[in-house]
Every structure is written in C-alpha cells, then in structure tokens.
Design a protein around this motif. Structure first.
Motif, PDB file in Angstrom:
ATOM      1  N   LYS A   1      45.387  39.006  35.570  1.00  0.00           N
ATOM      2  CA  LYS A   1      44.246  39.128  34.671  1.00  0.00           C
ATOM      3  C   LYS A   1      44.078  40.325  33.796  1.00  0.00           C
ATOM      4  O   LYS A   1      43.793  40.312  32.778  1.00  0.00           O
ATOM      5  N   ILE A   2      44.565  41.448  34.591  1.00  0.00           N
ATOM      6  CA  ILE A   2      44.717  42.866  33.628  1.00  0.00           C
ATOM      7  C   ILE A   2      45.446  42.384  32.307  1.00  0.00           C
ATOM      8  O   ILE A   2      45.106  42.882  31.460  1.00  0.00           O
TER       9      ILE A   2
ATOM     10  N   LYS B   1      38.456  45.051  27.940  1.00  0.00           N
ATOM     11  CA  LYS B   1      38.650  46.119  29.130  1.00  0.00           C
ATOM     12  C   LYS B   1      38.404  45.331  30.332  1.00  0.00           C
ATOM     13  O   LYS B   1      37.353  44.519  30.425  1.00  0.00           O
ATOM     14  N   PRO B   2      39.376  45.176  31.297  1.00  0.00           N
ATOM     15  CA  PRO B   2      39.338  44.055  32.638  1.00  0.00           C
ATOM     16  C   PRO B   2      38.244  44.711  33.467  1.00  0.00           C
ATOM     17  O   PRO B   2      37.856  46.109  33.575  1.00  0.00           O
TER      18      PRO B   2
ATOM     19  N   LEU C   1      41.987  46.937  42.427  1.00  0.00           N
ATOM     20  CA  LEU C   1      42.830  48.189  42.127  1.00  0.00           C
ATOM     21  C   LEU C   1      41.812  48.997  41.150  1.00  0.00           C
ATOM     22  O   LEU C   1      42.578  49.933  40.235  1.00  0.00           O
ATOM     23  N   GLN C   2      40.604  49.090  41.318  1.00  0.00           N
ATOM     24  CA  GLN C   2      39.687  49.909  40.574  1.00  0.00           C
ATOM     25  C   GLN C   2      39.786  51.193  40.819  1.00  0.00           C
ATOM     26  O   GLN C   2      39.486  52.217  39.896  1.00  0.00           O
ATOM     27  N   ARG C   3      40.438  51.629  41.963  1.00  0.00           N
ATOM     28  CA  ARG C   3      40.560  53.121  42.117  1.00  0.00           C
ATOM     29  C   ARG C   3      42.251  53.764  41.894  1.00  0.00           C
ATOM     30  O   ARG C   3      42.675  54.843  42.223  1.00  0.00           O
TER      31      ARG C   3
ATOM     32  N   ILE D   1      46.493  52.303  37.182  1.00  0.00           N
ATOM     33  CA  ILE D   1      45.911  51.188  36.359  1.00  0.00           C
ATOM     34  C   ILE D   1      44.941  51.765  35.400  1.00  0.00           C
ATOM     35  O   ILE D   1      44.903  51.505  34.322  1.00  0.00           O
ATOM     36  N   GLN D   2      44.043  52.613  35.769  1.00  0.00           N
ATOM     37  CA  GLN D   2      43.277  53.291  35.143  1.00  0.00           C
ATOM     38  C   GLN D   2      43.741  53.945  33.783  1.00  0.00           C
ATOM     39  O   GLN D   2      43.108  53.831  32.851  1.00  0.00           O
TER      40      GLN D   2
END
Length: 328
Positions: free
Chosen positions: A179-180, A246-247, A252-254, A258-259
C-alpha cells in the motif's frame, strides 16, 4: 435497752432502703405498667430479649455472609459488564478465551459475570468466557474459537490468536508495504523476505595498516558477513505511477526508514526516484521478549505448551528482515 433501740433503728433504716430499691426495680421491670412485677412482666421481658437476640443473630449472619461474599469475590475475581467501564480496569495484552467453569457458574456472587481476572507467572490475564465474548467489544482473529490471544500492535481492541501471531504480522506488514508503494506512486517495487542464518562463532583476521612513521597498528576486522537460510520474494508488483499521496501507516509507523522514504518522496522540489533498504521485522513486532518468556511460563503452568516456544519465535524475529526495493 438502748442497744436494742439502735439495732431496731438500723433494721428499720435498712428495710426502708431495701423497699425503695425494690420499688425502683419494680418500676424498671414493670413492663405491662400494672404497678407490680409478676410473671406477665417476665414474659414481656423474655419476648423483648428474644427479639433483640434474633435481631443480633440476623445482623451477625448478614455480616458473616457479607464477609464470605467479599472473600469469594476476592478469590474468583469475576468481571461484569459494568467492570469494563471502570477507570482502573485495563485489558492486558495477553488474554484467554475459555468455557465458563464450574466455580464461577455455581457462585452466587459471580452470577452475570462475563469473565474473570487472574495472575500467573508474572502476567496479569483476563479470562473471557466464550459465551460472553461479545460483551468485551473486541475483535478476535481469526475467530474466538482459540484459547490464547495477544494484542495487535496497531489496534488496541484487536487480539490475534497466539498460534497465528507471527505469521499474521508478517503478512500484514507485507500488505502495508504494498500500500505504501501504491500511495507513493511507485512504478515498481519488490519485497524480499530474508532470515539470517544462526551463527555460533565469527571468523576474525588481524590486519596491519601502516599509518605513520610511528609503525604499524594492529586492528581486528570482523570479516563475517550475514548469511541467510531463507530468501523469498513475497511481493513484486508494477504500477503506471502517479503523484504521491501520503500513506496512512499502521504497523510501520515508527520505522525510521519508512518515515524517511515517505518524506523524500513527498518532497516536490526533489522527489525520490529509487530506494532500496532493509527493514528489521523485530522493530514492528509488538511483543517484547520478556513478555514472550512469561507467556511460555504461563503455558507450561497450564500444561498447554506446544511444539515451539513463544520466546524462541520472538528471538527468531531478530534475525528476520524485509528488503524493500522501490522505483518511481
């Protein structure tokens, strides 16, 4: 003659005092107010005393029953629907779904309960009665027919069956990487799953590097390189490509890699065209190794151990990676 008179006087005085005491006593015990103390008064007194004794006995019985109920509540620790709204009630990460047991079924103080709390091997556990699972308002994956569950690291009200936990999170994170890539407008991406080989020793070689006229300085160089027992392409997709969106991240938010990827791709002045990096799976596991050890201890105590341990699987996550290769 004088002595006799004095004696008679003493007797007479004592008689008056005794009469006064008797009159007062009659007034006190004259329950039917007829001016005299007789068997009727005795009957009234007995009846009154009986009523007081009965009341005292009833109060003592009620107090004893209340104490017994409190002890039973403390021992069985039932959870009621209203308990879920209490400020001091918190659902733990590890829970158990079980059939309603005999002790809680037969206990008067547990009528209407939907589960109970327990502590075992350093873990606080909420035991959910299977016939009342809906009252907790939780989501169970894959269903509520399993026994042990651990909380989803991205959804506090979702619990994953312990046997499915690690495989579920692997698939969930791969799907999030897909999805990212799609949201960022990738034209192609590939996700490769790698599991590092277990190493019991490392080969090292001592080399000498000439720095200055001072001579040679000996340095240890670790020549060991990561080797993988498993290399598997778990996703390989192509898209037409589009402007980046912006996904919305969950698992994986932390993750800092990825950030950074999202930040660089969203930069309109110099958008990213290609990136390749490694994601460590343990960073998004959601289960600490210390908790995994306690869960194993609980399973052993309940004689529910399987052919693997939770702690060993949590350690294996330290050797697992995703290689993420994305082009825009």
């Amino acid at each position: 003659m004088e002595r006799k008179t004095k004696f008679e006087t003493l007797v007479s005085s004592a008689g008056k005092k005794a009469k006064n005491l008797l009159d007062n006593a009659v007034q006190v015990v004259d329950m039917n107010e007829d001016g005299k103390f007789d068997f009727t008064d005795v009957s009234v007194i007995a009846e009154s005393m009986g009523s007081t004794v009965k009341k005292s006995t009833l109060i003592m019985k009620e107090n004893a029953e209340e104490r017994a109920n409190l002890l039973e509540l403390k021992a069985l620790r039932p959870i009621f629907p209203e308990s879920l709204d209490c400020a001091d009630f918190i659902m733990p990460k590890f829970i158990r779904v079980i059939e309603r047991d005999k002790k809680h079924t037969e206990s008067d103080v547990c009528q209407g309960s939907i589960g109970y709390e327990s502590d075992l091997k350093g873990l606080h556990i909420v035991n959910v009665f299977r016939d009342s699972y809906e009252a907790f308002g939780l989501i169970f994956y894959p269903d509520y027919d399993c026994e042990f569950y651990y909380v989803d690291p991205s959804e506090r009200n979702k619990y994953i069956a312990l046997d499915e936990y690690f495989s579920y999170l692997k698939i969930a994170r791969v799907n999030e990487l897909k999805k990212i890539a799609q949201d960022l407008g990738a034209k192609h991406f590939k996700v490769t799953y790698k599991e590092e080989q277990i190493s019991f020793s490392e080969k090292k070689i001592k080399s000498h590097i000439k720095l200055t006229s001072a001579g040679n300085v000996g340095l240890d160089h670790d020549l060991s390189q990561k080797k993988y027992t498993t290399i598997d392409v778990v996703a390989d997709m192509s898209f037409p490509g589009h402007a980046a969106i912006k996904p919305q991240l969950k698992y994986l938010q932390r993750d800092p890699s990825i950030q950074t990827l999202i930040s660089m791709r969203m930069d309109e002045n110099a958008p990213l065209l290609h990136e390749k990096f490694i994601l460590k799976m343990s960073n998004s596991l959601g289960m600490k190794e210390t908790d995994a050890v306690k869960i194993d201890a609980v399973l052993n105590a309940l004689k529910c151990s399987g052919n693997a341990t939770v702690a060993s699987e949590a350690k294996n996550e330290l050797r697992r990676y995703f290689e993420y290769d994305i082009e825009f």
